[in-house]
Structure formats: C-alpha cells, structure tokens
Design a protein around this motif. Structure first.
Motif, mmCIF file in Angstrom:
data_model
loop_
_atom_site.group_PDB
_atom_site.id
_atom_site.type_symbol
_atom_site.label_atom_id
_atom_site.label_comp_id
_atom_site.label_asym_id
_atom_site.label_seq_id
_atom_site.Cartn_x
_atom_site.Cartn_y
_atom_site.Cartn_z
ATOM 1 N N ALA A 217 -15.236 -8.787 31.306
ATOM 2 C CA ALA A 217 -14.127 -8.399 32.158
ATOM 3 C C ALA A 217 -13.602 -6.728 31.914
ATOM 4 O O ALA A 217 -13.170 -6.364 32.836
ATOM 5 N N ALA A 218 -14.206 -6.220 30.807
ATOM 6 C CA ALA A 218 -14.063 -4.651 30.581
ATOM 7 C C ALA A 218 -15.033 -4.327 29.650
ATOM 8 O O ALA A 218 -15.806 -4.997 28.848
ATOM 9 N N ALA A 219 -15.192 -2.971 29.691
ATOM 10 C CA ALA A 219 -16.187 -2.317 28.900
ATOM 11 C C ALA A 219 -15.590 -0.803 28.436
ATOM 12 O O ALA A 219 -14.872 -0.356 29.376
ATOM 13 N N PHE A 220 -15.909 -0.460 27.190
ATOM 14 C CA PHE A 220 -15.413 0.886 26.945
ATOM 15 C C PHE A 220 -16.362 1.623 26.048
ATOM 16 O O PHE A 220 -17.143 0.884 25.348
ATOM 17 N N ALA A 221 -16.416 3.124 25.788
ATOM 18 C CA ALA A 221 -16.870 3.765 25.039
ATOM 19 C C ALA A 221 -15.939 4.426 23.949
ATOM 20 O O ALA A 221 -14.632 4.521 23.974
ATOM 21 N N THR A 222 -16.668 4.482 22.657
ATOM 22 C CA THR A 222 -15.884 5.212 21.669
ATOM 23 C C THR A 222 -16.453 6.020 20.885
ATOM 24 O O THR A 222 -17.749 5.750 20.609
ATOM 25 N N ASN A 223 -16.040 7.248 20.501
ATOM 26 C CA ASN A 223 -16.484 8.253 19.622
ATOM 27 C C ASN A 223 -15.195 8.954 18.896
ATOM 28 O O ASN A 223 -14.134 8.924 19.575
ATOM 29 N N THR A 224 -15.456 9.860 18.030
ATOM 30 C CA THR A 224 -14.472 10.515 17.319
ATOM 31 C C THR A 224 -13.692 11.553 18.515
ATOM 32 O O THR A 224 -12.471 11.866 18.127
ATOM 33 N N GLY A 225 -14.467 11.949 19.541
ATOM 34 C CA GLY A 225 -13.741 13.014 20.298
ATOM 35 C C GLY A 225 -13.008 12.513 21.478
ATOM 36 O O GLY A 225 -12.101 12.847 21.870
ATOM 37 N N ILE A 226 -13.303 10.867 21.747
ATOM 38 C CA ILE A 226 -12.890 10.293 23.310
ATOM 39 C C ILE A 226 -11.934 9.349 22.703
ATOM 40 O O ILE A 226 -10.871 8.889 23.588
ATOM 41 N N GLY A 227 -11.865 8.753 21.412
ATOM 42 C CA GLY A 227 -11.170 7.664 21.009
ATOM 43 C C GLY A 227 -11.624 6.334 21.634
ATOM 44 O O GLY A 227 -12.895 5.987 21.363
ATOM 45 N N VAL A 228 -10.947 5.853 22.740
ATOM 46 C CA VAL A 228 -11.565 4.732 23.575
ATOM 47 C C VAL A 228 -11.448 5.055 25.012
ATOM 48 O O VAL A 228 -9.994 5.469 25.412
ATOM 49 N N ARG A 229 -12.458 5.029 25.740
ATOM 50 C CA ARG A 229 -12.741 5.442 26.996
ATOM 51 C C ARG A 229 -13.184 4.398 27.785
ATOM 52 O O ARG A 229 -14.210 4.012 27.813
#
Length: 261
Positions: A217-229
C-alpha cells in the motif's frame, strides 16, 4: 570542519581514505537543541563495526569527546556529524595489519527532515559486508547514478535471491494493505532510524520480493538525515504518499527524544 583525533586534519591524514578506502562510519543528525536521536545506537554501531572490520575495540568515550568538541566549536544549529574510523597506516598490500584506529569527525549543515517523495529504480545489487556502514561506496553510488540517469531519484537494491534489501544510503520499509509496517528480511545495514522506529511502532519482518514490494500500500525510506521519506514509485509502480501509517511513523520518529553528546 574536519578533525582527526580532535586535531586539524592534513592532506596526508586523508590520503589513506582516498587511495585505500578502508574504514567505517556513522552519520548523526544533531537537532537545533543539540539532541541526537539514537546517539547510543550510533556509538554501538561504531564499536561493533570496529570489531567486525578491524578486530579491534573502540573507545566510545573518545568518540563522544571529539564530537562534543566539534559541536562546541560550531556553536549551534542543526547539522549532520559524520564519524569515520580508520587506520591511516593501512595499505593495499597489508590491510590485515591495520588496527591503530583513528577518529575522523566532519560536520555539515543539516537539510530539512521533510523531503519530497522519492521515485526509485530497482537494481540488482548487494553491498559488500552489508551489515557494516563502511566507506566502500563505489557500487552504491554507481547504482544511484545509473538510476538518476534513467530519470529516478535513487536505486533500490534487489539481491540475487530476488529479495528487496535496502536503498542507496537508506533502509526501506513498506506498509501492507492491513496497515502493518513490513521491514525486509534480507542482508541490510541495521539502521539506527529503523531501530528507533521499531521501538515505538508495531511491525513485522518478512522476505519481500520485488513483486511483493510493488503490491504494498505504501513504501518509505529511512535514515538519520531524512527520518521517514515516502517512496512515490518503484520502477513504474506508484504508491500513495499520504498513507496515514506514514504520518504515524513520522510522528513517532519526531517524538524520539534526542540524547546529549
């Protein structure tokens, strides 16, 4: 602003990283108030990876002291601190002799936590020693460049087993149609942001094929610089970027208290 073991860095100090390129690192976002989400986890990563890469322990207290000095010198404001651990004496012929670990600290201004949704291209790739955040970035950046030349924002890695693993410099997560957060079960970097989100949100870990990923239904990227994108697309498959679970994940991450270095 760059220092090595708390002192100004020289060109000679940096040559081993430029020419031999063996080391590992972590990047930490420092908020306006000086707090760092997951600071203890970042330090644990550096200690763990020093053992994995060099077979040598690392004093986390030294890292804290050098980071503290750099932040005091900078004088405030949101920024990203990168701590790189390497041995300047390492050479191509005898990398196993390395073990006198030095700590390189660099600081740059932080970008916004809220970024536009990201379109990614799936590529067949697995990072060397994926459990380590190492400085060997050629394959990763080559995959990113190829994806960008094809009109995408970044690359999403798919292993030879057909399983989705991670992104260029970020972890990937999915939201199933029942609202469950799914983290891929595959060789990936154990991300600090992932660990923080897992502490504060329900989730499952499962193998995710590319076909299954595109059916989420959805997908997201995460790292320390972007949080949840949010990811807006994988290849030609689009996703909802306003899914309510994504907002809950962003709120959960924003609510994680920062730790003082």
């Amino acid at each position: 602003m760059v220092t090595l073991d708390g002192k100004p860095v020289s060109v000679d100090d940096l040559l081993p990283l430029a020419l031999t390129n063996v080391g590992h690192f972590t990047s930490m976002r420092v908020d306006e108030d000086g707090g760092i989400r997951g600071l203890a986890l970042h330090l644990e990563r550096l200690v763990r990876d020093s053992e994995l890469v060099w077979g040598v322990g690392l004093d986390a207290g030294r890292v804290r002291e050098y980071v503290r000095r750099e932040l005091a010198e900078r004088g405030g404001g949101a920024c990203v601190v990168r701590v790189t651990v390497y041995d300047p004496a390492v050479d191509l012929g005898h990398p196993g002799d390395a073990g006198d670990l030095h700590i390189l600290v660099s600081v740059r201004a932080a970008g916004p936590l809220t970024l536009a949704p990201l379109r990614v291209k799936s590529v067949p790739y697995v990072r060397d020693l994926p459990e380590v955040k190492h400085v060997g970035l050629f394959g990763t950046l080559h995959a990113r460049a190829e994806a960008q030349r094809a009109g995408f924002g970044d690359a999403l890695f798919v292993g030879p087993d057909g399983l989705v693993s991670e992104g260029g410099t970020w972890n990937v997560g999915f939201v199933d149609h029942d609202g469950t957060v799914i983290w891929p079960q595959a060789p990936v970097l154990p991300g600090v942001t992932v660990a923080l989100l897992q502490r504060h949100t329900a989730y499952r870990t499962a193998p995710v094929t590319l076909a299954r990923a595109k059916g989420m239904a959805a997908a997201f990227a995460t790292n320390t610089g972007i949080g949840v994108r949010p990811l807006s697309a994988i290849d030609d498959t689009g996703f909802a970027v306003d899914h309510p679970v994504l907002e809950r994940l962003r709120e959960a991450y924003a609510g994680v208290p920062g730790e003082r270095v």
